[in-house]
Design a protein around this motif. Structure first.
Motif, PDB file in Angstrom:
ATOM      1  N   ARG A 105     -14.605   8.923  29.671  1.00 42.93           N
ATOM      2  CA  ARG A 105     -14.329   8.550  28.780  1.00 42.93           C
ATOM      3  C   ARG A 105     -15.044   6.731  28.572  1.00 42.93           C
ATOM      4  O   ARG A 105     -15.022   6.387  27.411  1.00 42.93           O
ATOM      5  CB  ARG A 105     -12.998   8.336  28.032  1.00 42.93           C
ATOM      6  N   ALA A 106     -15.164   6.150  29.995  1.00 44.98           N
ATOM      7  CA  ALA A 106     -15.229   4.772  29.490  1.00 44.98           C
ATOM      8  C   ALA A 106     -17.557   4.592  29.266  1.00 44.98           C
ATOM      9  O   ALA A 106     -17.855   3.668  28.796  1.00 44.98           O
ATOM     10  CB  ALA A 106     -15.361   4.289  31.159  1.00 44.98           C
ATOM     11  N   ALA A 107     -17.690   5.222  29.843  1.00 43.77           N
ATOM     12  CA  ALA A 107     -19.353   5.415  28.733  1.00 43.77           C
ATOM     13  C   ALA A 107     -19.459   5.893  27.951  1.00 43.77           C
ATOM     14  O   ALA A 107     -20.614   6.312  27.604  1.00 43.77           O
ATOM     15  CB  ALA A 107     -19.454   6.782  30.638  1.00 43.77           C
ATOM     16  N   ALA A 108     -18.563   6.324  26.996  1.00 46.81           N
ATOM     17  CA  ALA A 108     -18.801   7.045  25.769  1.00 46.81           C
ATOM     18  C   ALA A 108     -18.352   5.961  24.757  1.00 46.81           C
ATOM     19  O   ALA A 108     -17.576   5.671  24.826  1.00 46.81           O
ATOM     20  CB  ALA A 108     -17.492   8.278  25.926  1.00 46.81           C
ATOM     21  N   VAL A 109     -19.036   6.232  23.937  1.00 44.65           N
ATOM     22  CA  VAL A 109     -19.284   4.904  22.905  1.00 44.65           C
ATOM     23  C   VAL A 109     -18.811   5.636  21.467  1.00 44.65           C
ATOM     24  O   VAL A 109     -20.104   6.527  21.243  1.00 44.65           O
ATOM     25  CB  VAL A 109     -20.102   3.928  23.365  1.00 44.65           C
ATOM     26  N   GLU A 110     -17.896   5.668  20.667  1.00 46.41           N
ATOM     27  CA  GLU A 110     -17.865   6.184  19.603  1.00 46.41           C
ATOM     28  C   GLU A 110     -18.478   5.386  18.342  1.00 46.41           C
ATOM     29  O   GLU A 110     -18.109   4.535  18.729  1.00 46.41           O
ATOM     30  CB  GLU A 110     -16.543   6.376  19.085  1.00 46.41           C
ATOM     31  N   ALA A 166     -21.481   9.668  15.989  1.00 42.66           N
ATOM     32  CA  ALA A 166     -22.137   9.297  16.698  1.00 42.66           C
ATOM     33  C   ALA A 166     -21.669   9.281  17.347  1.00 42.66           C
ATOM     34  O   ALA A 166     -20.882   8.400  17.713  1.00 42.66           O
ATOM     35  CB  ALA A 166     -23.617   9.033  17.254  1.00 42.66           C
ATOM     36  N   ILE A 167     -21.913   9.818  19.107  1.00 45.98           N
ATOM     37  CA  ILE A 167     -21.315   9.055  20.743  1.00 45.98           C
ATOM     38  C   ILE A 167     -22.368   9.368  20.758  1.00 45.98           C
ATOM     39  O   ILE A 167     -23.760   9.622  21.455  1.00 45.98           O
ATOM     40  CB  ILE A 167     -19.999  10.260  21.013  1.00 45.98           C
ATOM     41  N   LYS A 168     -22.780   7.934  22.116  1.00 48.02           N
ATOM     42  CA  LYS A 168     -23.249   6.764  23.028  1.00 48.02           C
ATOM     43  C   LYS A 168     -23.164   7.457  23.921  1.00 48.02           C
ATOM     44  O   LYS A 168     -21.938   6.979  24.775  1.00 48.02           O
ATOM     45  CB  LYS A 168     -23.672   5.776  22.422  1.00 48.02           C
ATOM     46  N   ASP A 169     -23.857   7.818  25.249  1.00 47.74           N
ATOM     47  CA  ASP A 169     -23.498   8.074  26.615  1.00 47.74           C
ATOM     48  C   ASP A 169     -23.822   6.606  27.381  1.00 47.74           C
ATOM     49  O   ASP A 169     -25.038   6.969  27.559  1.00 47.74           O
ATOM     50  CB  ASP A 169     -23.842   9.321  27.296  1.00 47.74           C
ATOM     51  N   THR A 170     -23.143   5.876  27.701  1.00 45.87           N
ATOM     52  CA  THR A 170     -23.867   4.595  28.229  1.00 45.87           C
ATOM     53  C   THR A 170     -24.720   4.681  29.390  1.00 45.87           C
ATOM     54  O   THR A 170     -25.853   4.210  30.328  1.00 45.87           O
ATOM     55  CB  THR A 170     -22.692   3.311  28.040  1.00 45.87           C
ATOM     56  N   ARG A 171     -24.177   5.707  29.972  1.00 45.09           N
ATOM     57  CA  ARG A 171     -24.805   6.131  31.481  1.00 45.09           C
ATOM     58  C   ARG A 171     -26.226   6.624  31.609  1.00 45.09           C
ATOM     59  O   ARG A 171     -27.699   6.254  31.998  1.00 45.09           O
ATOM     60  CB  ARG A 171     -23.867   7.122  32.278  1.00 45.09           C
ATOM     61  N   THR A 172     -26.334   7.048  30.034  1.00 48.94           N
ATOM     62  CA  THR A 172     -28.102   8.077  30.485  1.00 48.94           C
ATOM     63  C   THR A 172     -28.816   7.399  28.493  1.00 48.94           C
ATOM     64  O   THR A 172     -30.440   7.557  28.310  1.00 48.94           O
ATOM     65  CB  THR A 172     -28.058   9.202  30.037  1.00 48.94           C
ATOM     66  N   GLY A 173     -28.323   7.318  27.787  1.00 50.39           N
ATOM     67  CA  GLY A 173     -28.396   6.367  26.233  1.00 50.39           C
ATOM     68  C   GLY A 173     -28.212   7.692  25.030  1.00 50.39           C
ATOM     69  O   GLY A 173     -29.186   7.398  24.234  1.00 50.39           O
TER      70      GLY A 173
END
Length: 89
Positions: free
Chosen positions: A37-42, A6-13
């Motif tokens: 890239r900085a907003a995407a958490v793998e 999964a990948i989480k977009d930390t800007r939007t959740g």
């Protein structure tokens, strides 16, 4: 139990799931979703759709015996504490 990458977009959740992280990035791009890239958490999703980063998912996969003996030994020998989709399937 970990079920998929999964990948989480930390800007939007928002969380996007798939078999491999690369496939998820491709699908996101095709849909016009391109977090920096900085907003995407793998990480990974469990059977209840909870998101875990690579370190948390590693602990869950180890606890549940989801990695092969070879993968577990390799991780121990190298001191790795991150989960990669290749470790699962």
């Amino acid at each position: 139990m970990i079920i998929c990458a999964a990948i989480k977009d930390t800007r939007t959740g928002a969380v996007f799931g798939g078999i491999r992280h690369g496939y998820i990035y491709s699908a996101m791009h095709d849909a016009g979703i391109t977090p920096p890239r900085a907003a995407a958490v793998e990480g990974f999703l469990d059977e209840k759709n909870n998101f875990y980063d690579r370190y948390e998912a590693y602990d869950i996969a180890m606890t549940n015996g989801q990695m092969s003996a070879t993968a577990r030994q390799y991780k121990r020998d190298k001191g790795e504490k991150e989960l990669f989709s290749e470790d699962l399937y």
